[in-house]
Every structure is written in structure tokens, then in C-alpha cells.
Design an enzyme around this catalytic site. Sequence first.
Site, short mmCIF file in Angstrom:
data_model
loop_
_atom_site.label_atom_id
_atom_site.label_comp_id
_atom_site.label_asym_id
_atom_site.label_seq_id
_atom_site.Cartn_x
_atom_site.Cartn_y
_atom_site.Cartn_z
N ARG A 44 39.38 36.07 49.91
CA ARG A 44 39.97 36.14 48.57
C ARG A 44 39.41 37.37 47.85
O ARG A 44 38.23 37.67 47.94
CB ARG A 44 39.66 34.88 47.75
CG ARG A 44 40.41 33.64 48.20
CD ARG A 44 41.89 33.77 47.90
NE ARG A 44 42.66 32.59 48.27
CZ ARG A 44 43.29 32.44 49.42
NH1 ARG A 44 43.22 33.41 50.33
NH2 ARG A 44 44.00 31.36 49.67
N GLU A 72 44.72 47.36 42.05
CA GLU A 72 44.99 48.73 41.62
C GLU A 72 43.71 49.55 41.48
O GLU A 72 43.70 50.75 41.76
CB GLU A 72 45.77 48.73 40.30
CG GLU A 72 47.22 48.29 40.46
CD GLU A 72 48.03 48.51 39.20
OE1 GLU A 72 47.56 49.28 38.33
OE2 GLU A 72 49.11 47.92 39.09
N HIS A 85 48.67 41.77 52.69
CA HIS A 85 48.29 40.38 52.93
C HIS A 85 49.45 39.68 53.64
O HIS A 85 50.26 39.00 53.03
CB HIS A 85 47.98 39.70 51.59
CG HIS A 85 47.44 38.31 51.73
ND1 HIS A 85 46.21 38.03 52.28
CD2 HIS A 85 47.97 37.11 51.39
CE1 HIS A 85 46.00 36.73 52.27
NE2 HIS A 85 47.06 36.15 51.74
N GLY A 87 49.25 37.79 56.72
CA GLY A 87 48.84 36.89 57.80
C GLY A 87 49.87 35.82 58.11
O GLY A 87 49.98 35.36 59.25
#
Length: 203
Positions: A44, A72, A85, A87
Site C-alpha cells: 500500500r 504525483e 497497479h 496485479g
Amino acid sequence: IESLLTKCDFITLHMPLNDSTKGFINEEKIAMMKKGVKILNFARGGLVNNDALRRAIDEEVVNRYVTDFPSEDLLGIENIIPIPHLGASTPEAEENCAIMAVNQITDFLDTGNIRNSVNYPDCSMDMNGDTRISIGNKNVPNMVGQISHVLAENSLNIANMINRNQGDYAYNLIDIDGPVSENVTTEIEKIDGVIFTRIIEGK
């Protein structure tokens, strides 16, 4: 943890994000690390304090930071490698998701069981009667009592039932010994707060 941080060349994060882990990698922990350490974070984004990380990159304490939670303020910085991201977007994951969706929709159509709905609670049980009634209603008091009263007035025996709620909505599965006529569901639908009913014949 502190002992490991002083020895590791590579640090990977594997933990949930909550109040106790937010900013886990901070200035204090970075100060314990070996110079040139590489940090990989695929857990995370909030586990790492980005301000402390940028300073550590500038001071060459952290040699590389790789994450699939790009923000950013980490973009365009040398030695920070942001990746998508994705997965859950591998061919295998997409195939498994499609199979799961088909199985859950089929189960809903065949038995009324609900799993992983956005607006309704998870609610499922094995069929244990000749006929099943599924009922969606507003989550207000005395709905189950009113529904049971209609069934009793029509001399219907409940073999099994389950009621679950989520937010403003509730959902019921009621297995009945014997057949159920559409007149019964019509009466149930007249109850204030009932949204829909469905009769499912047992197999």
C-alpha cells in the site's frame, strides 16, 4: 524490525494499511538503513512517508524505490520507479474473475443466493424445501414479521430462512414446504417496503 533494517540490502513491504502502519517507512526507520538500500512496496502506498523517502533518495541513502502505488509527488524523480497497479489484470486473474462472476450469477438465478453484490448483503443458504421465495426490501423494522404473517395466512410452513441487511436494504431467502402460488408473492409485494419477490422452484 529495527535489527533487520540495519542489515538489509533489499526491503519489501507486506502489510495492510491501517492506523498503526501508516507511514511505517519514515525518517526514523530510514536512518537505520544501510546506505544504498532498495525498497520495494507492492502493498500500500501509504506505508511509506513520501517526504522522508524523497530526502533519502536525494541523500543516496535509498538507492531505489519501486512501487505500484505511484503518487504525483514521486513521479519524475530519478531512482524512483513507479509501475502500474495491475496485479489483478493478468490473463489468469481476468479468467478467474470471469469464472467467479458467471458462477455467482448462475447461483443467484438458480437459488437466489447473493455473493459480492454492491448494494445487497451477502446472503446464501442451501435449499431446504420444495420452493424458495427471495425477497428484497427496505431495511426497516417488522419486515420479517409481516412476511411471515402472509405465509402463515396462506398455510405455508417455513422449512428454513435467512435474513441479511446492508445499509438501506435487506434480503431474505425463505424455503417453503410445498408449492407457492403467485398470489402469495403478490400479497407480500403489497407490504410497504418490499421491493421485489421471486419464486424459485426446488430441484
